[in-house]
Design a protein around this motif. Structure first.
Motif, PDB file in Angstrom:
ATOM      1  N   ILE A 129      13.716 -14.147  -5.739  1.00 36.96           N
ATOM      2  CA  ILE A 129      13.404 -13.596  -7.061  1.00 36.96           C
ATOM      3  C   ILE A 129      12.067 -14.138  -7.555  1.00 36.96           C
ATOM      4  O   ILE A 129      11.229 -13.386  -8.065  1.00 36.96           O
ATOM      5  CB  ILE A 129      14.529 -13.917  -8.062  1.00 36.96           C
ATOM      6  N   ASP A 130      11.851 -15.436  -7.397  1.00 35.71           N
ATOM      7  CA  ASP A 130      10.589 -16.050  -7.829  1.00 35.71           C
ATOM      8  C   ASP A 130       9.408 -15.461  -7.075  1.00 35.71           C
ATOM      9  O   ASP A 130       8.342 -15.217  -7.665  1.00 35.71           O
ATOM     10  CB  ASP A 130      10.637 -17.567  -7.628  1.00 35.71           C
ATOM     11  N   LEU A 131       9.570 -15.247  -5.759  1.00 32.89           N
ATOM     12  CA  LEU A 131       8.495 -14.671  -4.952  1.00 32.89           C
ATOM     13  C   LEU A 131       8.166 -13.263  -5.428  1.00 32.89           C
ATOM     14  O   LEU A 131       6.986 -12.910  -5.595  1.00 32.89           O
ATOM     15  CB  LEU A 131       8.902 -14.647  -3.478  1.00 32.89           C
ATOM     16  N   TRP A 132       9.194 -12.459  -5.678  1.00 35.53           N
ATOM     17  CA  TRP A 132       8.940 -11.100  -6.149  1.00 35.53           C
ATOM     18  C   TRP A 132       8.246 -11.129  -7.504  1.00 35.53           C
ATOM     19  O   TRP A 132       7.298 -10.366  -7.730  1.00 35.53           O
ATOM     20  CB  TRP A 132      10.250 -10.320  -6.248  1.00 35.53           C
ATOM     21  N   ASN A 133       8.696 -11.995  -8.392  1.00 38.04           N
ATOM     22  CA  ASN A 133       8.073 -12.082  -9.715  1.00 38.04           C
ATOM     23  C   ASN A 133       6.592 -12.431  -9.603  1.00 38.04           C
ATOM     24  O   ASN A 133       5.752 -11.848 -10.306  1.00 38.04           O
ATOM     25  CB  ASN A 133       8.790 -13.128 -10.570  1.00 38.04           C
ATOM     26  N   ARG A 134       6.249 -13.389  -8.742  1.00 33.89           N
ATOM     27  CA  ARG A 134       4.845 -13.790  -8.579  1.00 33.89           C
ATOM     28  C   ARG A 134       4.013 -12.647  -8.021  1.00 33.89           C
ATOM     29  O   ARG A 134       2.904 -12.379  -8.510  1.00 33.89           O
ATOM     30  CB  ARG A 134       4.742 -15.006  -7.650  1.00 33.89           C
ATOM     31  N   ARG A 135       4.518 -11.971  -7.017  1.00 32.83           N
ATOM     32  CA  ARG A 135       3.739 -10.895  -6.389  1.00 32.83           C
ATOM     33  C   ARG A 135       3.662  -9.662  -7.282  1.00 32.83           C
ATOM     34  O   ARG A 135       2.645  -8.949  -7.266  1.00 32.83           O
ATOM     35  CB  ARG A 135       4.327 -10.564  -5.015  1.00 32.83           C
ATOM     36  N   HIS A 136       4.696  -9.430  -8.056  1.00 37.81           N
ATOM     37  CA  HIS A 136       4.656  -8.335  -9.025  1.00 37.81           C
ATOM     38  C   HIS A 136       3.597  -8.613 -10.087  1.00 37.81           C
ATOM     39  O   HIS A 136       2.791  -7.742 -10.433  1.00 37.81           O
ATOM     40  CB  HIS A 136       6.037  -8.174  -9.662  1.00 37.81           C
ATOM     41  N   SER A 137       3.559  -9.824 -10.594  1.00 36.76           N
ATOM     42  CA  SER A 137       2.553 -10.207 -11.594  1.00 36.76           C
ATOM     43  C   SER A 137       1.153 -10.125 -11.009  1.00 36.76           C
ATOM     44  O   SER A 137       0.205  -9.680 -11.669  1.00 36.76           O
ATOM     45  CB  SER A 137       2.825 -11.627 -12.107  1.00 36.76           C
ATOM     46  N   ALA A 138       1.003 -10.547  -9.756  1.00 43.61           N
ATOM     47  CA  ALA A 138      -0.310 -10.519  -9.099  1.00 43.61           C
ATOM     48  C   ALA A 138      -0.798  -9.085  -8.924  1.00 43.61           C
ATOM     49  O   ALA A 138      -2.007  -8.806  -9.082  1.00 43.61           O
ATOM     50  CB  ALA A 138      -0.233 -11.225  -7.756  1.00 43.61           C
ATOM     51  N   PHE A 139       0.101  -8.166  -8.613  1.00 42.91           N
ATOM     52  CA  PHE A 139      -0.290  -6.762  -8.455  1.00 42.91           C
ATOM     53  C   PHE A 139      -0.779  -6.190  -9.780  1.00 42.91           C
ATOM     54  O   PHE A 139      -1.838  -5.555  -9.851  1.00 42.91           O
ATOM     55  CB  PHE A 139       0.891  -5.952  -7.925  1.00 42.91           C
ATOM     56  N   HIS A 140      -0.033  -6.445 -10.848  1.00 47.80           N
ATOM     57  CA  HIS A 140      -0.449  -5.922 -12.149  1.00 47.80           C
ATOM     58  C   HIS A 140      -1.749  -6.578 -12.618  1.00 47.80           C
ATOM     59  O   HIS A 140      -2.589  -5.919 -13.249  1.00 47.80           O
ATOM     60  CB  HIS A 140       0.664  -6.109 -13.179  1.00 47.80           C
ATOM     61  N   ALA A 141      -1.933  -7.848 -12.311  1.00 49.89           N
ATOM     62  CA  ALA A 141      -3.190  -8.514 -12.671  1.00 49.89           C
ATOM     63  C   ALA A 141      -4.360  -7.887 -11.926  1.00 49.89           C
ATOM     64  O   ALA A 141      -5.451  -7.702 -12.486  1.00 49.89           O
ATOM     65  CB  ALA A 141      -3.093 -10.005 -12.367  1.00 49.89           C
ATOM     66  N   ALA A 142      -4.152  -7.551 -10.656  1.00 48.05           N
ATOM     67  CA  ALA A 142      -5.217  -6.923  -9.869  1.00 48.05           C
ATOM     68  C   ALA A 142      -5.563  -5.543 -10.423  1.00 48.05           C
ATOM     69  O   ALA A 142      -6.744  -5.157 -10.471  1.00 48.05           O
ATOM     70  CB  ALA A 142      -4.785  -6.815  -8.408  1.00 48.05           C
ATOM     71  N   LEU A 143      -4.563  -4.793 -10.859  1.00 53.40           N
ATOM     72  CA  LEU A 143      -4.799  -3.438 -11.374  1.00 53.40           C
ATOM     73  C   LEU A 143      -5.788  -3.430 -12.531  1.00 53.40           C
ATOM     74  O   LEU A 143      -6.597  -2.500 -12.656  1.00 53.40           O
ATOM     75  CB  LEU A 143      -3.487  -2.814 -11.852  1.00 53.40           C
ATOM     76  N   ILE A 144      -5.758  -4.441 -13.375  1.00 60.01           N
ATOM     77  CA  ILE A 144      -6.567  -4.429 -14.604  1.00 60.01           C
ATOM     78  C   ILE A 144      -7.761  -5.379 -14.530  1.00 60.01           C
ATOM     79  O   ILE A 144      -8.454  -5.575 -15.523  1.00 60.01           O
ATOM     80  CB  ILE A 144      -5.700  -4.795 -15.829  1.00 60.01           C
ATOM     81  N   SER A 145      -8.001  -5.948 -13.361  1.00 65.62           N
ATOM     82  CA  SER A 145      -9.003  -7.016 -13.260  1.00 65.62           C
ATOM     83  C   SER A 145     -10.448  -6.547 -13.366  1.00 65.62           C
ATOM     84  O   SER A 145     -11.356  -7.363 -13.490  1.00 65.62           O
ATOM     85  CB  SER A 145      -8.813  -7.779 -11.941  1.00 65.62           C
ATOM     86  N   ALA A 146     -10.680  -5.234 -13.326  1.00 64.04           N
ATOM     87  CA  ALA A 146     -12.053  -4.724 -13.424  1.00 64.04           C
ATOM     88  C   ALA A 146     -12.360  -4.140 -14.793  1.00 64.04           C
ATOM     89  O   ALA A 146     -13.396  -3.504 -14.987  1.00 64.04           O
ATOM     90  CB  ALA A 146     -12.304  -3.665 -12.346  1.00 64.04           C
ATOM     91  N   ALA A 147     -11.504  -4.383 -15.764  1.00 64.27           N
ATOM     92  CA  ALA A 147     -11.650  -3.707 -17.060  1.00 64.27           C
ATOM     93  C   ALA A 147     -12.823  -4.216 -17.886  1.00 64.27           C
ATOM     94  O   ALA A 147     -13.390  -3.483 -18.690  1.00 64.27           O
ATOM     95  CB  ALA A 147     -10.368  -3.852 -17.868  1.00 64.27           C
TER      96      ALA A 147
END
Length: 257
Positions: A129-147
């Motif tokens: 669960i912790d691994l999924w939470n970290r990777r899910h957060s990392a994906f969403h952070a990457a999506l908006i990182s060029a704003a």
């Protein structure tokens, strides 16, 4: 002064982390003497830290009652999700419009990590669960990182932290159902797993690859609505006497249960 500031910041970081990780439970009282003993500091820095955390709505101050960890509620969860849709959706649209090849590579890498992670399931190990939470957060952070929108990104991080606390509370509550209400638990876990699965993130990923900024905002709103619908559905299934029901049941549902 720098040393004092460093100690103050360290206390703030530790206490904030304890709230977000639920080590300090929602609605629990934060009595100054007990907190001073817990963190090994004086009452004055504790009070200053709690006042600072209150500006982030992680701590509540009640007249004549002192400090408490901010509570949780279904109405606030919906408010946070709608706020997330507005702010993070705007950041996603800007990233799609402005992102370069390096940004796209970050998103591709983060999505690969997320899609290769075992599907989110509250029946899994805490490590999974912790691994999924970290990777899910990392994906969403990457999506908006060029704003390139520092204030919006600041607000988004605050929302993400608040929603992370809710998600953790819900995940723990759903796991507890398997012991307290084994008949309800599988259906509840399945609804949550579907909302958190990789497939709903595929649409966001495809918007990035196509660089379709015109669709980005709508697709993100649809993504958030999946979570909102899942929470509403869960609220109808979770037994009213369980702790997690305080988050996932509206006042009307509680009155009818």
């Amino acid at each position: 002064m720098d040393r004092l500031q460093s100690k103050s910041d360290a206390l703030y970081t530790q206490m904030r982390g304890d709230i977000l990780s639920l080590s300090l439970a929602p609605d629990s009282p934060l009595r100054l003497p007990a907190m001073a003993e817990r963190y090994g500091v004086g009452v004055t820095p504790i009070r200053e830290c709690l006042n600072r955390l209150s500006t982030e709505k992680l701590v509540a101050i009640t007249h004549n009652k002192g400090f408490r960890v901010a509570g949780i509620s279904f109405s606030e969860l919906l408010d946070l999700e709608h706020s997330r849709s507005a702010i993070e959706g705007t950041l996603f649209q800007r990233s799609v419009a402005r992102g370069d090849d390096a940004w796209e590579a970050r998103v591709i890498g983060a999505f690969h990590q997320l899609s290769s992670t075992p599907a989110m399931s509250v029946t899994g190990t805490q490590g999974d669960i912790d691994l999924w939470n970290r990777r899910h957060s990392a994906f969403h952070a990457a999506l908006i990182s060029a704003a390139e929108a520092s204030w919006l990104q600041h607000f988004q991080r605050q929302l993400a932290d608040q929603l992370g606390r809710y998600q953790l509370f819900i995940q723990i509550g759903l796991r507890d159902l398997f012991e307290s209400h084994p008949d309800n638990a599988p259906a509840v876990a399945d609804i949550y797993a579907k909302a958190m699965a990789t497939d709903p993130h595929q649409d966001l990923y495809e918007v990035v690859l196509s660089r379709d900024a015109a669709r980005a905002r709508t697709v993100f709103e649809q993504h958030v609505n999946l979570s909102i619908c899942a929470f509403q559905e869960l609220g109808c299934l979770i037994p009213a006497e369980t702790v997690v029901a305080t988050t996932l049941q509206t006042q009307t549902q509680k009155a009818l249960s």
